[in-house]
Design a protein around this motif. Structure first.
Motif, PDB file in Angstrom:
ATOM      1  N   GLN A  21      42.012  47.613  48.399  1.00  0.00           N
ATOM      2  CA  GLN A  21      42.974  46.624  47.896  1.00  0.00           C
ATOM      3  C   GLN A  21      42.413  45.211  47.904  1.00  0.00           C
ATOM      4  O   GLN A  21      42.837  44.358  47.115  1.00  0.00           O
ATOM      5  CB  GLN A  21      44.255  46.671  48.736  1.00  0.00           C
ATOM      6  N   SER A  22      41.445  44.957  48.809  1.00  0.00           N
ATOM      7  CA  SER A  22      40.986  43.577  49.004  1.00  0.00           C
ATOM      8  C   SER A  22      39.550  43.316  48.542  1.00  0.00           C
ATOM      9  O   SER A  22      39.072  42.195  48.653  1.00  0.00           O
ATOM     10  CB  SER A  22      41.097  43.212  50.492  1.00  0.00           C
ATOM     11  N   ILE A  23      38.870  44.352  48.040  1.00  0.00           N
ATOM     12  CA  ILE A  23      37.460  44.189  47.684  1.00  0.00           C
ATOM     13  C   ILE A  23      37.302  43.162  46.567  1.00  0.00           C
ATOM     14  O   ILE A  23      37.965  43.226  45.529  1.00  0.00           O
ATOM     15  CB  ILE A  23      36.832  45.549  47.294  1.00  0.00           C
ATOM     16  N   ASN A  24      36.433  42.183  46.811  1.00  0.00           N
ATOM     17  CA  ASN A  24      36.238  41.088  45.858  1.00  0.00           C
ATOM     18  C   ASN A  24      35.296  41.474  44.730  1.00  0.00           C
ATOM     19  O   ASN A  24      34.450  42.356  44.885  1.00  0.00           O
ATOM     20  CB  ASN A  24      35.660  39.853  46.580  1.00  0.00           C
ATOM     21  N   HIS A  25      35.452  40.782  43.614  1.00  0.00           N
ATOM     22  CA  HIS A  25      34.525  40.917  42.486  1.00  0.00           C
ATOM     23  C   HIS A  25      33.563  39.730  42.545  1.00  0.00           C
ATOM     24  O   HIS A  25      33.976  38.571  42.395  1.00  0.00           O
ATOM     25  CB  HIS A  25      35.276  40.915  41.150  1.00  0.00           C
ATOM     26  N   LEU A  26      32.293  40.021  42.809  1.00  0.00           N
ATOM     27  CA  LEU A  26      31.276  38.984  42.897  1.00  0.00           C
ATOM     28  C   LEU A  26      30.033  39.443  42.151  1.00  0.00           C
ATOM     29  O   LEU A  26      29.762  40.639  42.078  1.00  0.00           O
ATOM     30  CB  LEU A  26      30.876  38.713  44.362  1.00  0.00           C
ATOM     31  N   GLU A  27      29.280  38.496  41.641  1.00  0.00           N
ATOM     32  CA  GLU A  27      27.975  38.830  41.091  1.00  0.00           C
ATOM     33  C   GLU A  27      26.924  38.512  42.152  1.00  0.00           C
ATOM     34  O   GLU A  27      26.961  37.448  42.772  1.00  0.00           O
ATOM     35  CB  GLU A  27      27.704  38.070  39.792  1.00  0.00           C
ATOM     36  N   ILE A  28      25.995  39.437  42.364  1.00  0.00           N
ATOM     37  CA  ILE A  28      25.053  39.350  43.482  1.00  0.00           C
ATOM     38  C   ILE A  28      24.330  38.004  43.507  1.00  0.00           C
ATOM     39  O   ILE A  28      24.291  37.322  44.539  1.00  0.00           O
ATOM     40  CB  ILE A  28      24.020  40.503  43.410  1.00  0.00           C
ATOM     41  N   GLN A  29      23.789  37.575  42.367  1.00  0.00           N
ATOM     42  CA  GLN A  29      22.937  36.380  42.359  1.00  0.00           C
ATOM     43  C   GLN A  29      23.716  35.080  42.494  1.00  0.00           C
ATOM     44  O   GLN A  29      23.120  34.027  42.729  1.00  0.00           O
ATOM     45  CB  GLN A  29      22.068  36.379  41.105  1.00  0.00           C
ATOM     46  N   GLU A  30      25.045  35.140  42.381  1.00  0.00           N
ATOM     47  CA  GLU A  30      25.853  33.942  42.604  1.00  0.00           C
ATOM     48  C   GLU A  30      25.958  33.615  44.092  1.00  0.00           C
ATOM     49  O   GLU A  30      26.144  32.458  44.471  1.00  0.00           O
ATOM     50  CB  GLU A  30      27.258  34.145  42.028  1.00  0.00           C
TER      51      GLU A  30
END
Length: 318
Positions: A21-30
């Protein structure tokens, strides 16, 4: 102990649900500076990274969404996180996220090689180093089993070394770990570390289904694999290819295990095992009992650490 295991299993289910429910959407290199790739397997890869804002070095496990189910990722991450405070298990940072193409989580960076990399073929590693490693991994496995889980992938590649003498080692990779009592309907292929009962549910070449009944995941699977690892690092080779009647090396060992006349003579011992002392063979007989119900726990190995495992003339000096 069983009640504790059930409680931990329920906790993992809740952790998986909360994480989903809480997993974030991130791009690795950011968020991370990628230094280099430090591992690769069927699961994906492990990257050495530093956190862009804190500068913390860590190992980032990266699994492609095309070949990884969300539920499998969540299970590995939550079980790893739950068990990671043991000193002989790779630690986690509590960082899990998904990018456009991958699922990722961050773990402790272990600078060094894995156990497989230091095994000299047909020689192994020194017995003293083997024993230091064995004591630590048995402690990690006892901890895992006491919490109601089974690692299911004990092999030298998943034992990380912080030094070349095995003074400090850590167990890694919970990608196959499951709650005790989980039913396995089939596995694909066979490996030297797989117990005989696991081989009965192996889907071999050209087979479409397994006729054997589903197998319950139990700590005895880890005990068997652990014993095969001990053999490998003491000798530098595998005792067999797989635990099936078609493997003559396994069949020789199974015949020895089934002997009713004790004490046995040295001629009774299969050739590959004759370098070991009677005390070591007693240990292997308990760890590699053909009947999983009679197999000892991993902790029993400690009763043999003060005894010689290799006969004189067979000691490994690297």
């Amino acid at each position: 102990m069983i009640e504790l295991g059930l409680a931990d299993g329920s906790l993992i289910d809740e952790l998986m649900e909360l994480t989903a429910q809480s997993i974030n959407h991130l791009e690795i290199q950011e968020h991370f500076n990628i230094i280099k790739e430090i591992g690769r397997g069927k699961y994906g890869k492990v990257l050495l990274v530093t956190h862009r804002f804190r500068g913390t070095p860590m190992a980032l496990k990266v699994m492609p969404k095309t070949s990884t189910k969300l539920q499998g990722f969540l299970r590995e991450y939550c079980i790893s996180l739950h068990l990671s405070h043991h000193p002989c298990i790779v630690g986690l940072f509590g960082i899990a996220f998904q990018s456009e193409e991958h699922y990722c989580f961050a773990q402790e960076l272990v600078i060094g090689r894995d156990l497989f990399a230091v095994i000299q073929p047909k020689v192994g590693i020194p017995e003293s180093s083997v024993k230091r490693c064995v004591v630590q991994i048995s402690s990690a496995l006892e901890f895992i089993h006491s919490h109601g889980f089974v690692h299911r992938d004990i092999k030298p590649e998943n034992i990380l070394l912080l030094d070349s003498q095995c003074c400090q080692v850590k167990l890694a990779d919970f990608g196959l770990a499951q709650k005790r009592g989980t039913l396995i309907r089939f596995v694909t292929g066979t490996l030297p570390y797989m117990a005989p009962e696991l081989c009965t549910v192996a889907l071999l070449d050209n087979q479409k289904e397994v006729t054997a009944a589903p197998l319950s995941v139990e700590p005895s699977l880890d005990t068997w694999a652990f014993a095969v690892v001990i053999f490998c690092i003491l000798t530098g080779y595998f005792p067999w290819e797989h635990c099936m009647d078609s493997d003559s090396f396994y069949q020789e060992f199974a015949d020895w295990c089934s002997m009713t006349t004790k004490p046995y003579t040295e001629e009774d011992v299969p050739p590959l095992w004759r370098r070991f002392t009677p005390e070591a063979m007693e240990m292997f007989g308990k760890l590699l009992a053909l009947d999983a119900q009679k197999r000892c726990t991993v902790g029993e190995v400690r009763a043999y650490v003060d005894k010689d495992w290799l006969k004189k003339g067979h000691e490994n000096q690297l």
